[in-house]
Design an enzyme around this catalytic site. Structure first.
Site, short mmCIF file in Angstrom:
data_model
loop_
_atom_site.label_atom_id
_atom_site.label_comp_id
_atom_site.label_asym_id
_atom_site.label_seq_id
_atom_site.Cartn_x
_atom_site.Cartn_y
_atom_site.Cartn_z
CE LYS A 156 -3.85 2.22 0.29
NZ LYS A 156 -3.43 2.90 -0.98
CD GLN A 198 3.34 4.73 2.21
OE1 GLN A 198 3.89 5.57 1.52
NE2 GLN A 198 2.25 4.99 2.90
CE LYS A 226 4.10 7.56 5.48
NZ LYS A 226 3.80 8.44 4.31
CE LYS A 285 4.83 7.39 -2.28
NZ LYS A 285 4.10 7.92 -1.12
N GLY A 343 -2.65 8.32 -4.26
CA GLY A 343 -2.00 9.53 -4.75
C GLY A 343 -0.76 9.89 -3.96
CG ASP A 344 3.46 10.98 -2.89
OD1 ASP A 344 3.37 10.72 -1.68
OD2 ASP A 344 4.43 11.64 -3.34
CB THR A 362 -2.25 13.67 4.34
OG1 THR A 362 -2.63 12.55 3.54
CG2 THR A 362 -0.79 13.53 4.73
CG ASN A 369 -4.25 16.21 -0.59
OD1 ASN A 369 -3.79 15.52 0.32
ND2 ASN A 369 -5.55 16.32 -0.82
CB SER A 400 -5.51 4.80 1.90
OG SER A 400 -5.30 5.90 1.03
P1 NDP Z 1 0.70 17.85 -4.24
O1 NDP Z 1 1.17 17.49 -5.60
O2 NDP Z 1 -0.74 18.05 -4.00
O3 NDP Z 1 1.47 19.16 -3.74
C1 NDP Z 1 2.84 19.22 -3.68
C2 NDP Z 1 3.28 20.59 -3.21
O4 NDP Z 1 4.68 20.57 -2.95
C3 NDP Z 1 3.06 21.66 -4.28
O5 NDP Z 1 2.86 22.89 -3.65
C4 NDP Z 1 4.40 21.63 -5.02
O6 NDP Z 1 4.70 22.85 -5.69
C5 NDP Z 1 5.37 21.40 -3.89
N1 NDP Z 1 6.55 20.69 -4.38
C6 NDP Z 1 6.62 19.45 -4.91
N2 NDP Z 1 7.87 19.14 -5.26
C7 NDP Z 1 8.61 20.20 -4.94
C8 NDP Z 1 9.99 20.49 -5.05
N3 NDP Z 1 10.87 19.60 -5.56
N4 NDP Z 1 10.44 21.69 -4.60
C9 NDP Z 1 9.58 22.58 -4.08
N5 NDP Z 1 8.23 22.36 -3.95
C10 NDP Z 1 7.78 21.19 -4.37
O7 NDP Z 1 1.29 16.72 -3.29
P2 NDP Z 1 0.83 16.29 -1.82
O8 NDP Z 1 0.34 17.46 -1.06
O9 NDP Z 1 -0.04 15.11 -1.94
O10 NDP Z 1 2.20 15.78 -1.19
C11 NDP Z 1 3.09 16.64 -0.48
C12 NDP Z 1 4.01 15.81 0.38
O11 NDP Z 1 3.24 15.05 1.31
C13 NDP Z 1 4.88 14.80 -0.36
O12 NDP Z 1 6.12 14.68 0.30
C14 NDP Z 1 4.12 13.50 -0.21
O13 NDP Z 1 4.95 12.37 -0.31
C15 NDP Z 1 3.58 13.67 1.20
N6 NDP Z 1 2.41 12.86 1.56
C16 NDP Z 1 1.26 12.93 0.82
C17 NDP Z 1 0.16 12.20 1.20
C18 NDP Z 1 -1.15 12.28 0.49
O14 NDP Z 1 -2.10 11.67 0.97
N7 NDP Z 1 -1.27 13.02 -0.59
C19 NDP Z 1 0.22 11.29 2.38
C20 NDP Z 1 1.44 11.36 3.11
C21 NDP Z 1 2.49 12.11 2.69
P3 NDP Z 1 4.49 22.95 -7.28
O15 NDP Z 1 3.02 22.90 -7.50
O16 NDP Z 1 5.12 24.24 -7.65
O17 NDP Z 1 5.21 21.77 -7.86
O1 2IT Z 2 3.06 8.91 1.52
C1 2IT Z 2 1.90 8.48 1.71
O2 2IT Z 2 1.60 7.92 2.78
C2 2IT Z 2 0.90 8.65 0.65
N1 2IT Z 2 1.20 9.25 -0.36
C3 2IT Z 2 -0.47 8.06 0.83
C4 2IT Z 2 -0.47 6.60 0.47
C5 2IT Z 2 -1.81 5.94 0.45
O3 2IT Z 2 -1.82 4.76 0.06
O4 2IT Z 2 -2.84 6.52 0.78
#
Ligand code: NDP
Ligand code: 2IT
Length: 444
Positions: free
Chosen positions: A89, A110, A113, A125, A164-165, A208, A239, A376
């Protein structure tokens, strides 16, 4: 400790040019030393060597055609890291920086976590170096369909359940699910983060960010503290960042800065989330526009400058290694009290050292952002049971999972004599369950 050192050394030798994977493995294995010492049977069973080696790595070609009729090719990945406690997952990341090292570090994190959530999910992943930025909906769909046309044969509701991520949200999950269903003729919970009209769960979008605030709130409560009146900075505006902002504001905090990869905005009156949501969720635009729309706010080019904004609480919610030693020192100098990681591995090893030696309460990603994957797993439960729970029901479960994670990592840290060290607490509490399951399964 000899065993840990031996495994780390051989991991670096066998997996050269994978700096993110080395970083995550170093952070995890070095903190597990006290557990390994207590359990000599782990070494006898080669447990660590098996733990750091993915069960399966899938790499594939993703060809698609852009709007100009040009053929484009990207790399696709799925790392099925560990299925000891449940089906693989973990999310899919679409970002030009994606490579095997990044997917492996995310997969390794992961595993622990997912174990911390207390739910039966293993670790995996995947993703691609495809860049969704500036692409039309048709291009996104063409890419997602091609990606799934290979991935479908490796996943399944009881085998491997992606989500997603970065760069993968509701739109992408929709296209991926549509193609899976078309090929397999199965309407099952093979992906999470699905839309509410086709099997998704309420709260998954918010999970998240909300979870991050719930666990931070619990850590604050244990210290007689709360979000009320606190100044918060949040990196990212995707997100995780958006829903962390929403929940922090609802608890009375003032969020004064957010960023995207181009630069950051500072709003001393408190961020107006309706404007951020319009720019990011509706228009898929740049955060720069915020300063043009909201009086009194300032935009600064270059996202890393955000860490110079004084705050009580810093919530890195964008990407790996966004806080280095210097940024950590700046945050500490400016009086930060709590750092909770919404992103995966946003702090370098040096930065973590700075926080821990300065008495900052530091909540590491695998605990702090576990609310997304936990929800999830709740989506998977609803799919299997053909049920649909209310917002309040899912939100209450999410909150209780996050509160439990806080107490589990706090207790594990205390039990091993490292009170308040939540990096150790999280790694130990997450690892013990996975190790027990792996031992029970024999040498596999
Ligand atoms: P999104 O794609 O929704 O948003 C990502 C954000 O981070 C955007 O603002 C983006 O800016 C910025 N960003 C991405 N890469 C870079 C970079 N290299 N340098 C600077 N800014 C960057 O992703 P999420 O919100 O889903 O994910 C954000 C973080 O949270 C990640 O590390 C992800 O692994 C983690 N995460 C996400 C989960 C989820 O459920 N979605 C769960 C647990 C962890 P821009 O738009 O300009 O690229
Ligand atoms: O980093 C993370 O935990 C995620 N992007 C969410 C993974 C998931 O299966 O919901």
């Amino acid at each position: 400790m000899k065993y840990v050192e031996k495994v780390l050394k051989s991991l670096k030798k066998q997996n050269p040019n994978e700096p993110e994977f080395h970083q995550a493995a170093t952070e995890i294995l070095t903190t597990l030393a006290p557990v390994i010492e207590k359990h000599p049977e782990y070494e006898a069973a080669g447990l660590l060597e098996r733990f750091v080696e993915p069960e399966r790595v899938i790499m594939f070609r993703v060809p698609w055609v852009d709007d100009k009729g040009k053929v484009r090719v990207n790399k696709g990945y799925r790392v099925q890291f560990n299925s000891a406690i449940g089906p693989y997952k973990g999310g899919l990341r679409f970002h030009p920086s994606v490579n095997l090292s990044i997917i492996k570090f995310l997969g390794l994190e992961q595993i622990l976590k997912n174990s911390l959530t207390g739910l039966p999910i293993g670790g995996g992943k995947g993703g691609s170096d495809f860049d969704p930025k500036g692409k039309s909906n048709r291009e996104i769909m063409a890419f997602c369909q091609s990606f799934m046309t290979e991935l479908y044969r490796h996943i399944g509701a009881d085998t491997d359940v992606p989500a997603g991520d970065i760069g993968v949200g509701g739109r992408e999950i929709g296209y991926l699910f549509g193609q899976y269903k078309r090929i397999r003729d199965e309407h099952v919970g093979v992906l999470t983060g699905r839309g509410l009209s086709y099997g998704g769960s309420l709260v998954r979008t918010e999970a998240t960010g909300y979870g991050l605030i719930y666990i931070t709130e619990e850590a604050m409560k244990a210290r007689g503290d709360s979000f009320k009146g606190k100044t918060v900075i949040i990196s990212g505006s995707g997100n995780v960042a958006i829903y962390a902002c929403q929940k922090a504001q609802s608890l009375g905090a003032k969020v004064v800065a957010m960023y995207d990869s181009n630069g950051y905005i500072y709003d001393p009156n408190g961020i107006r989330l309706d404007v951020i949501k319009d720019i990011k969720e509706v228009k898929r635009g740049r955060i720069k526009e915020y300063a043009e729309r909201v009086n009194g706010s300032v935009y600064t080019e270059g996202c890393r400058g955000i860490w110079s904004v004084p705050c009580d609480i810093a919530l890195p919610c964008a990407t790996q290694n966004e806080i280095d030693k210097k940024s950590a020192e700046l945050l500490v100098k400016n009086g930060v009290k709590y750092v909770a990681e919404g992103a995966n591995m946003p702090s370098t090893l040096d930065a973590i050292g700075v926080f821990q030696s300065s008495g900052v309460v530091f909540l590491p990603a695998k605990a702090a952002n576990a609310g997304g994957v936990a929800t999830s797993a709740l989506e998977m439960a609803q799919s299997s049971g053909r049920m649909f729970w209310s917002f309040e029901e899912v939100d209450a479960k999410l909150k209780s999972i996050m509160v439990n994670i806080y107490h589990n990592i706090d207790n594990a840290a205390k039990q091993y004599g490292f009170e308040g060290n939540y990096v150790m607490g999280a790694n130990i509490a997450g690892f013990v369950k996975v190790a027990e399951a792996m031992l029970a399964h024999g040498i596999v």
